[in-house]
Design a protein around this motif. Structure first.
Motif, PDB file in Angstrom:
ATOM      1  N   TRP A 107       0.848  -1.209   0.000  1.00 11.09           N
ATOM      2  CA  TRP A 107       0.000   0.000   0.000  1.00 11.09           C
ATOM      3  C   TRP A 107       0.869   1.239   0.000  1.00 11.09           C
ATOM      4  CZ3 TRP A 107      -0.210   4.025   3.496  1.00 11.09           C
ATOM      5  CH2 TRP A 107      -1.308   4.889   3.409  1.00 11.09           C
ATOM      6  N   TRP A 108       0.469   2.213  -0.839  1.00 10.69           N
ATOM      7  CA  TRP A 108       1.142   3.507  -0.907  1.00 10.69           C
ATOM      8  C   TRP A 108       0.066   4.584  -0.943  1.00 10.69           C
ATOM      9  CZ3 TRP A 108       2.470  -0.891  -3.329  1.00 10.69           C
ATOM     10  CH2 TRP A 108       3.775  -1.367  -3.151  1.00 10.69           C
ATOM     11  N   SER A 109       0.149   5.562  -0.072  1.00  9.82           N
ATOM     12  CA  SER A 109      -0.896   6.555   0.104  1.00  9.82           C
ATOM     13  C   SER A 109      -1.128   7.381  -1.156  1.00  9.82           C
ATOM     14  CB  SER A 109      -0.524   7.491   1.263  1.00  9.82           C
ATOM     15  OG  SER A 109      -1.466   8.537   1.376  1.00  9.82           O
ATOM     16  N   TYR A 110      -2.391   7.729  -1.372  1.00  6.56           N
ATOM     17  CA  TYR A 110      -2.740   8.665  -2.445  1.00  6.56           C
ATOM     18  C   TYR A 110      -2.138  10.052  -2.183  1.00  6.56           C
ATOM     19  CZ  TYR A 110      -6.433   5.544  -4.282  1.00  6.56           C
ATOM     20  OH  TYR A 110      -7.132   4.503  -4.842  1.00  6.56           O
ATOM     21  N   ARG A 111      -1.855  10.351  -0.923  1.00  7.81           N
ATOM     22  CA  ARG A 111      -1.375  11.686  -0.565  1.00  7.81           C
ATOM     23  C   ARG A 111       0.054  11.939  -1.055  1.00  7.81           C
ATOM     24  NH1 ARG A 111      -3.455  11.625   5.766  1.00  7.81           N
ATOM     25  NH2 ARG A 111      -5.685  11.355   5.302  1.00  7.81           N
ATOM     26  N   ALA A 112       0.791  10.889  -1.332  1.00  7.02           N
ATOM     27  CA  ALA A 112       2.174  11.035  -1.789  1.00  7.02           C
ATOM     28  C   ALA A 112       2.194  11.303  -3.298  1.00  7.02           C
ATOM     29  CB  ALA A 112       2.976   9.777  -1.460  1.00  7.02           C
ATOM     30  N   ARG A 113       2.662  12.482  -3.696  1.00 10.74           N
ATOM     31  CA  ARG A 113       2.686  12.830  -5.111  1.00 10.74           C
ATOM     32  C   ARG A 113       3.638  11.922  -5.887  1.00 10.74           C
ATOM     33  NH1 ARG A 113       2.790  19.504  -5.040  1.00 10.74           N
ATOM     34  NH2 ARG A 113       0.781  19.780  -3.983  1.00 10.74           N
ATOM     35  N   GLU A 114       4.808  11.711  -5.341  1.00  8.15           N
ATOM     36  CA  GLU A 114       5.802  10.848  -5.983  1.00  8.15           C
ATOM     37  C   GLU A 114       5.908   9.562  -5.172  1.00  8.15           C
ATOM     38  OE1 GLU A 114       7.145  11.558  -8.823  1.00  8.15           O
ATOM     39  OE2 GLU A 114       6.334  13.605  -8.959  1.00  8.15           O
ATOM     40  N   TRP A 115       4.824   8.805  -5.153  1.00  6.46           N
ATOM     41  CA  TRP A 115       4.747   7.645  -4.265  1.00  6.46           C
ATOM     42  C   TRP A 115       5.829   6.615  -4.564  1.00  6.46           C
ATOM     43  CZ3 TRP A 115       4.192   2.627  -5.828  1.00  6.46           C
ATOM     44  CH2 TRP A 115       3.828   2.426  -7.165  1.00  6.46           C
ATOM     45  N   GLU A 116       6.132   6.403  -5.840  1.00  8.41           N
ATOM     46  CA  GLU A 116       7.105   5.372  -6.191  1.00  8.41           C
ATOM     47  C   GLU A 116       8.522   5.805  -5.847  1.00  8.41           C
ATOM     48  OE1 GLU A 116       7.652   2.113  -9.745  1.00  8.41           O
ATOM     49  OE2 GLU A 116       6.712   4.042 -10.198  1.00  8.41           O
ATOM     50  N   ALA A 117       8.821   7.086  -6.063  1.00  7.60           N
ATOM     51  CA  ALA A 117      10.159   7.589  -5.759  1.00  7.60           C
ATOM     52  C   ALA A 117      10.416   7.613  -4.255  1.00  7.60           C
ATOM     53  CB  ALA A 117      10.345   8.979  -6.345  1.00  7.60           C
ATOM     54  N   SER A 118       9.420   8.056  -3.483  1.00  5.70           N
ATOM     55  CA  SER A 118       9.595   8.117  -2.025  1.00  5.70           C
ATOM     56  C   SER A 118       9.458   6.751  -1.382  1.00  5.70           C
ATOM     57  CB  SER A 118       8.577   9.078  -1.415  1.00  5.70           C
ATOM     58  OG  SER A 118       7.248   8.617  -1.630  1.00  5.70           O
TER      59      SER A 118
ATOM     60  N   PRO B 212      -5.618   4.326 -10.086  1.00  5.06           N
ATOM     61  CA  PRO B 212      -5.428   3.044  -9.414  1.00  5.06           C
ATOM     62  C   PRO B 212      -6.021   2.995  -8.017  1.00  5.06           C
ATOM     63  CG  PRO B 212      -3.488   4.382  -9.117  1.00  5.06           C
ATOM     64  CD  PRO B 212      -4.425   5.185  -9.985  1.00  5.06           C
ATOM     65  N   SER B 213      -6.118   1.794  -7.490  1.00  6.28           N
ATOM     66  CA  SER B 213      -6.296   1.610  -6.055  1.00  6.28           C
ATOM     67  C   SER B 213      -4.983   1.992  -5.379  1.00  6.28           C
ATOM     68  CB  SER B 213      -6.640   0.149  -5.746  1.00  6.28           C
ATOM     69  OG  SER B 213      -6.563  -0.097  -4.355  1.00  6.28           O
ATOM     70  N   ASP B 214      -5.058   2.351  -4.100  1.00  8.67           N
ATOM     71  CA  ASP B 214      -3.819   2.619  -3.370  1.00  8.67           C
ATOM     72  C   ASP B 214      -3.159   1.334  -2.876  1.00  8.67           C
ATOM     73  OD1 ASP B 214      -5.995   2.312  -1.683  1.00  8.67           O
ATOM     74  OD2 ASP B 214      -5.549   4.025  -0.415  1.00  8.67           O
ATOM     75  N   HIS B 215      -3.794   0.200  -3.116  1.00  9.61           N
ATOM     76  CA  HIS B 215      -3.217  -1.104  -2.810  1.00  9.61           C
ATOM     77  C   HIS B 215      -2.777  -1.799  -4.081  1.00  9.61           C
ATOM     78  CE1 HIS B 215      -4.867  -1.534   1.423  1.00  9.61           C
ATOM     79  NE2 HIS B 215      -5.617  -0.555   0.966  1.00  9.61           N
ATOM     80  N   ALA B 216      -1.739  -2.598  -3.988  1.00 10.36           N
ATOM     81  CA  ALA B 216      -1.318  -3.448  -5.098  1.00 10.36           C
ATOM     82  C   ALA B 216      -1.845  -4.859  -4.870  1.00 10.36           C
ATOM     83  CB  ALA B 216       0.205  -3.479  -5.213  1.00 10.36           C
TER      84      ALA B 216
ATOM     85  N   VAL C 189       5.166 -16.034  -3.885  1.00 10.55           N
ATOM     86  CA  VAL C 189       4.296 -14.892  -3.620  1.00 10.55           C
ATOM     87  C   VAL C 189       4.854 -13.695  -4.368  1.00 10.55           C
ATOM     88  CG1 VAL C 189       3.464 -13.274  -1.879  1.00 10.55           C
ATOM     89  CG2 VAL C 189       3.520 -15.697  -1.347  1.00 10.55           C
ATOM     90  N   SER C 190       3.967 -12.896  -4.948  1.00 14.44           N
ATOM     91  CA  SER C 190       4.414 -11.683  -5.627  1.00 14.44           C
ATOM     92  C   SER C 190       3.481 -10.524  -5.311  1.00 14.44           C
ATOM     93  CB  SER C 190       4.476 -11.898  -7.146  1.00 14.44           C
ATOM     94  OG  SER C 190       3.188 -12.131  -7.679  1.00 14.44           O
ATOM     95  N   VAL C 191       4.067  -9.345  -5.145  1.00 16.95           N
ATOM     96  CA  VAL C 191       3.306  -8.101  -5.024  1.00 16.95           C
ATOM     97  C   VAL C 191       3.344  -7.435  -6.388  1.00 16.95           C
ATOM     98  CG1 VAL C 191       3.123  -5.863  -3.888  1.00 16.95           C
ATOM     99  CG2 VAL C 191       3.917  -7.859  -2.592  1.00 16.95           C
ATOM    100  N   GLU C 192       2.177  -7.256  -6.992  1.00 16.84           N
ATOM    101  CA  GLU C 192       2.095  -6.692  -8.341  1.00 16.84           C
ATOM    102  C   GLU C 192       2.098  -5.165  -8.252  1.00 16.84           C
ATOM    103  OE1 GLU C 192       2.149  -8.713 -11.085  1.00 16.84           O
ATOM    104  OE2 GLU C 192       2.516 -10.286  -9.598  1.00 16.84           O
ATOM    105  N   LYS C 193       3.263  -4.633  -7.897  1.00 17.49           N
ATOM    106  CA  LYS C 193       3.417  -3.202  -7.636  1.00 17.49           C
ATOM    107  C   LYS C 193       3.089  -2.351  -8.865  1.00 17.49           C
ATOM    108  CE  LYS C 193       6.797   0.115  -5.826  1.00 17.49           C
ATOM    109  NZ  LYS C 193       8.191   0.274  -5.323  1.00 17.49           N
ATOM    110  N   GLY C 194       3.286  -2.902 -10.050  1.00 15.44           N
ATOM    111  CA  GLY C 194       3.010  -2.143 -11.261  1.00 15.44           C
ATOM    112  C   GLY C 194       1.590  -1.642 -11.353  1.00 15.44           C
ATOM    113  N   ALA C 195       0.644  -2.380 -10.754  1.00 19.48           N
ATOM    114  CA  ALA C 195      -0.762  -1.979 -10.812  1.00 19.48           C
ATOM    115  C   ALA C 195      -1.018  -0.675 -10.073  1.00 19.48           C
ATOM    116  CB  ALA C 195      -1.646  -3.091 -10.247  1.00 19.48           C
ATOM    117  N   ARG C 196      -0.127  -0.320  -9.153  1.00 20.94           N
ATOM    118  CA  ARG C 196      -0.292   0.939  -8.416  1.00 20.94           C
ATOM    119  C   ARG C 196      -0.047   2.154  -9.327  1.00 20.94           C
ATOM    120  NH1 ARG C 196      -1.066   5.044  -6.531  1.00 20.94           N
ATOM    121  NH2 ARG C 196      -0.954   5.792  -4.369  1.00 20.94           N
ATOM    122  N   SER C 197       0.588   1.920 -10.476  1.00 21.33           N
ATOM    123  CA  SER C 197       0.879   2.995 -11.424  1.00 21.33           C
ATOM    124  C   SER C 197      -0.147   3.105 -12.549  1.00 21.33           C
ATOM    125  CB  SER C 197       2.275   2.791 -12.037  1.00 21.33           C
ATOM    126  OG  SER C 197       3.276   2.861 -11.059  1.00 21.33           O
TER     127      SER C 197
END
Length: 275
Positions: free
Chosen positions: A218-229, A263-267, A251-259
């Motif tokens: 999970w990465w918050s919607y509030r973070a503008r540069e969520w992937e960089a931070s 998107p949802s804020d969850h992957a 097990v895999s976290v499909e982090k790409g879906a967050r971009s």
């Protein structure tokens, strides 16, 4: 696409409105093709759930527990689902649990699947002044008591979903900074541990990613540069019974879906196990 007789893949995803993000669900199912998808926070009544979209995507077996605008869980499967059950916690009919069994091709016995959406708990980590946080703690307590009394994990069982707790230090971007932030407070971590031991449940994700490594879903919607931070938290979990642990394959976290767009804020998280 025929089902594998060697492995079973189960995905879990807090979709944050299934109707708003049905195109993302379709993309995910088309690209990853899990055998089963468990959704949380569907945010719609059962009659409004986009069943036809799942059927067209090759998931004819769908079970739903939903309500208008809030919460809601669903299971979409390429395999038949049976013994479906919906349990209420804390005397609230708020659609946070859905269970079903499935029998993969070649399996000796069914797998019992529990899909959970644990309350988020609001912003203030004090149950005396925040009813939402008090509800969350009571929900975790009741989960643990039920699991122990009913021996939920005594069979081949899996518990997935947005459990809204990041229990380990490396499940958050900063352990020190988040000790007073809901989802990583000591009391939540303690109650999550009691619930896990009540199974007992095995943390499937940490079987493949060591506890000293960062792991987020999970990465918050509030973070503008969520992937960089990368200020994430692991709020989504896959727990399995002791009997299933030796059969875990990955097990895999499909982090790409967050971009993806809107998107949802969850992957999504996908677990694969031998059958």
């Amino acid at each position: 696409m025929p089902l594998s007789t060697a492995a079973l893949s189960i995905a879990t995803w807090n979709i944050n409105s299934v109707r708003l993000r049905i195109d993302l669900v379709a993309r995910f199912l088309g690209e990853r093709r899990p055998d089963v998808l468990c959704l949380q926070e569907t945010k719609c009544r059962d009659a409004e759930f986009p069943l036809s979209a799942f059927h067209k995507l090759g998931y004819p077996h769908v079970e739903i527990s939903g309500q208008k605008g809030y919460h809601g869980v669903a299971i979409a499967s390429r395999l038949p689902l049976f013994d479906v059950d919906k349990r209420s916690f804390c005397d609230k009919e708020d659609c946070r649990h859905l269970a079903a069994s499935l029998l993969p091709d070649g399996a000796a016995r069914p797998l019992r699947l529990h899909n959970f959406y644990v309350p988020a708990g609001g912003d203030e980590p004090d149950p005396l002044i925040n009813p939402k946080f008090a509800h969350k703690l009571a929900f975790l307590d009741e989960m643990a008591a039920w699991m122990k009394e009913s021996a939920v994990a005594a069979e081949d069982a899996m518990l997935v979903g947005d459990l809204n707790v990041a229990p380990l230090e490396q499940d958050v971007w900063s352990h020190k900074a988040l000790l007073r932030v809901v989802s990583h407070t000591p009391i939540e971590v303690e109650k999550f541990g009691v619930m896990q031991e009540a199974g007992p449940w095995v943390d499937a994700m940490r079987r493949f990613v060591p506890e000293h490594e960062k792991l987020y879903t999970w990465w918050s919607y509030r973070a503008r540069e969520w992937e960089a931070s990368d200020r994430g938290r692991r709020l989504d979990h896959v727990l399995v019974s002791d009997s299933l642990a030796p059969r875990l394959r990955g097990v895999s976290v499909e982090k790409g879906a967050r971009s993806w767009d809107r998107p949802s804020d969850h992957a999504p998280v996908i677990v694969t196990l031998d059958v």
